[in-house]
Design a protein around this motif. Structure first.
Motif, short mmCIF file in Angstrom:
data_model
loop_
_atom_site.label_atom_id
_atom_site.label_comp_id
_atom_site.label_asym_id
_atom_site.label_seq_id
_atom_site.Cartn_x
_atom_site.Cartn_y
_atom_site.Cartn_z
N PHE A 71 1.08 -1.08 -0.11
CA PHE A 71 0.11 -0.14 -0.15
C PHE A 71 0.85 1.27 -0.32
O PHE A 71 1.97 1.32 0.70
CB PHE A 71 -0.84 -0.10 1.30
CG PHE A 71 -1.96 -0.88 1.22
CD1 PHE A 71 -2.98 -0.92 0.38
CD2 PHE A 71 -1.92 -2.47 2.16
CE1 PHE A 71 -4.18 -1.88 0.41
CE2 PHE A 71 -2.82 -3.23 1.78
CZ PHE A 71 -4.05 -3.00 1.03
N THR A 72 0.41 2.03 -0.64
CA THR A 72 1.28 3.45 -0.77
C THR A 72 0.57 4.57 -0.09
O THR A 72 -0.49 4.71 0.08
CB THR A 72 1.60 3.86 -2.09
OG1 THR A 72 0.29 4.17 -2.91
CG2 THR A 72 2.01 2.68 -3.12
N ALA A 73 1.33 5.46 0.32
CA ALA A 73 0.82 6.85 1.27
C ALA A 73 -0.34 7.51 0.29
O ALA A 73 -0.05 7.58 -0.91
CB ALA A 73 1.92 7.73 1.32
N GLY A 74 -1.34 7.83 0.89
CA GLY A 74 -2.38 8.30 0.13
C GLY A 74 -3.63 7.53 0.01
O GLY A 74 -4.57 7.93 -0.20
N GLN A 75 -3.35 6.23 -0.16
CA GLN A 75 -4.48 5.24 -0.46
C GLN A 75 -5.40 5.12 0.84
O GLN A 75 -4.81 5.09 1.83
CB GLN A 75 -3.91 3.95 -0.81
CG GLN A 75 -3.12 3.99 -2.00
CD GLN A 75 -2.69 2.50 -2.49
OE1 GLN A 75 -2.04 1.62 -1.68
NE2 GLN A 75 -2.95 1.99 -3.71
N VAL A 76 -6.73 4.78 0.37
CA VAL A 76 -7.95 4.80 1.49
C VAL A 76 -8.39 3.57 1.52
O VAL A 76 -8.64 2.89 0.31
CB VAL A 76 -8.80 5.98 1.44
CG1 VAL A 76 -9.97 5.71 2.27
CG2 VAL A 76 -7.99 7.31 1.44
N LEU A 77 -8.28 2.79 2.73
CA LEU A 77 -8.77 1.36 2.77
C LEU A 77 -9.99 1.46 3.61
O LEU A 77 -9.97 1.95 4.36
CB LEU A 77 -7.62 0.30 3.38
CG LEU A 77 -6.44 0.22 2.84
CD1 LEU A 77 -5.56 1.20 2.66
CD2 LEU A 77 -5.77 -1.09 3.60
N VAL A 78 -11.06 0.94 2.98
CA VAL A 78 -12.07 0.54 3.77
C VAL A 78 -12.12 -0.67 4.47
O VAL A 78 -11.72 -1.91 3.94
CB VAL A 78 -13.59 0.31 2.85
CG1 VAL A 78 -14.68 0.21 3.48
CG2 VAL A 78 -13.54 1.82 1.89
N TYR A 79 -12.13 -0.64 6.01
CA TYR A 79 -11.76 -1.68 6.72
C TYR A 79 -13.01 -2.13 7.36
O TYR A 79 -13.73 -1.39 8.22
CB TYR A 79 -10.47 -1.16 7.69
CG TYR A 79 -10.07 -2.20 8.47
CD1 TYR A 79 -8.94 -3.04 7.99
CD2 TYR A 79 -10.50 -2.84 9.76
CE1 TYR A 79 -8.44 -3.96 8.70
CE2 TYR A 79 -9.87 -3.59 10.46
CZ TYR A 79 -8.80 -4.33 9.65
OH TYR A 79 -8.36 -5.44 10.08
N ASN A 80 -13.22 -3.35 7.38
CA ASN A 80 -14.23 -4.09 8.07
C ASN A 80 -13.70 -4.45 9.46
O ASN A 80 -12.66 -5.21 9.80
CB ASN A 80 -14.49 -5.64 7.38
CG ASN A 80 -15.41 -6.31 8.21
OD1 ASN A 80 -16.04 -6.03 9.11
ND2 ASN A 80 -15.90 -7.43 7.52
N PRO A 81 -14.29 -3.69 10.58
CA PRO A 81 -14.02 -3.78 11.73
C PRO A 81 -14.01 -5.22 12.32
O PRO A 81 -13.82 -5.44 13.55
CB PRO A 81 -14.51 -2.79 12.53
CG PRO A 81 -15.81 -2.58 11.88
CD PRO A 81 -15.55 -2.85 10.19
N ALA A 82 -14.74 -6.13 11.84
CA ALA A 82 -14.65 -7.57 12.35
C ALA A 82 -13.21 -8.12 12.85
O ALA A 82 -13.23 -8.89 14.02
CB ALA A 82 -15.51 -8.34 11.49
N GLY A 83 -12.28 -8.11 11.87
CA GLY A 83 -11.12 -8.45 12.17
C GLY A 83 -11.05 -10.03 12.72
O GLY A 83 -12.15 -10.78 12.42
#
Length: 136
Positions: free
Chosen positions: A71-83
């Protein structure tokens, strides 16, 4: 005949009438986006959302601040908080109330899929910030 809106029926080949009452629960009446939250291993983030009601949806976005695991600086990841808490404290808990959202996360990192290979990786929490979005 009481129809306020038209919507596709079935495969979209025809339109059917629906009323405002039928779609009222589908419309968001408020939105919140937090400032970038600094993440520290094993930390907690608490934000006041100001929506005046329990949010219907809470969305977590990790913003890459320094290159990490393809992943590179500035990228936005939608994260599923289930983990997944089975591999050493990598999971999340997200608690929403009518006034705030509390995010508690493990100390090991965030599990994700590598954007290049699709393989399992653990993101370094110190190389991302967290933005919390809520909708009611």
């Amino acid at each position: 005949a009481g129809t306020d809106y038209l919507a596709p029926a079935g495969n979209g080949s025809s339109l059917t009438g629906i009323t405002a009452a039928q779609i009222s629960g589908l419309i968001f009446t408020g939105a919140f986006a937090s400032a970038a939250q600094t993440l520290t291993p094993g930390g907690t983030v608490t934000v006041s959302h100001g929506l005046g009601a329990l949010p219907t949806i809470v969305l977590m976005e990790l913003v890459c601040t320094s290159n990490n695991n393809n992943f590179t600086a500035g990228q936005v990841l939608v994260y599923n908080p289930a983990g997944d808490v089975s591999s050493g404290s990598t999971g999340w808990s997200v608690i929403k109330s009518t006034t705030s959202i509390v995010v508690r996360y493990g100390s090991f990192g965030f599990e994700y899929s590598d954007p290049t290979t699709g393989g399992a990786i653990v993101l370094d929490q110190t190389k991302f910030t967290l933005t919390i979005r809520a909708f009611k």
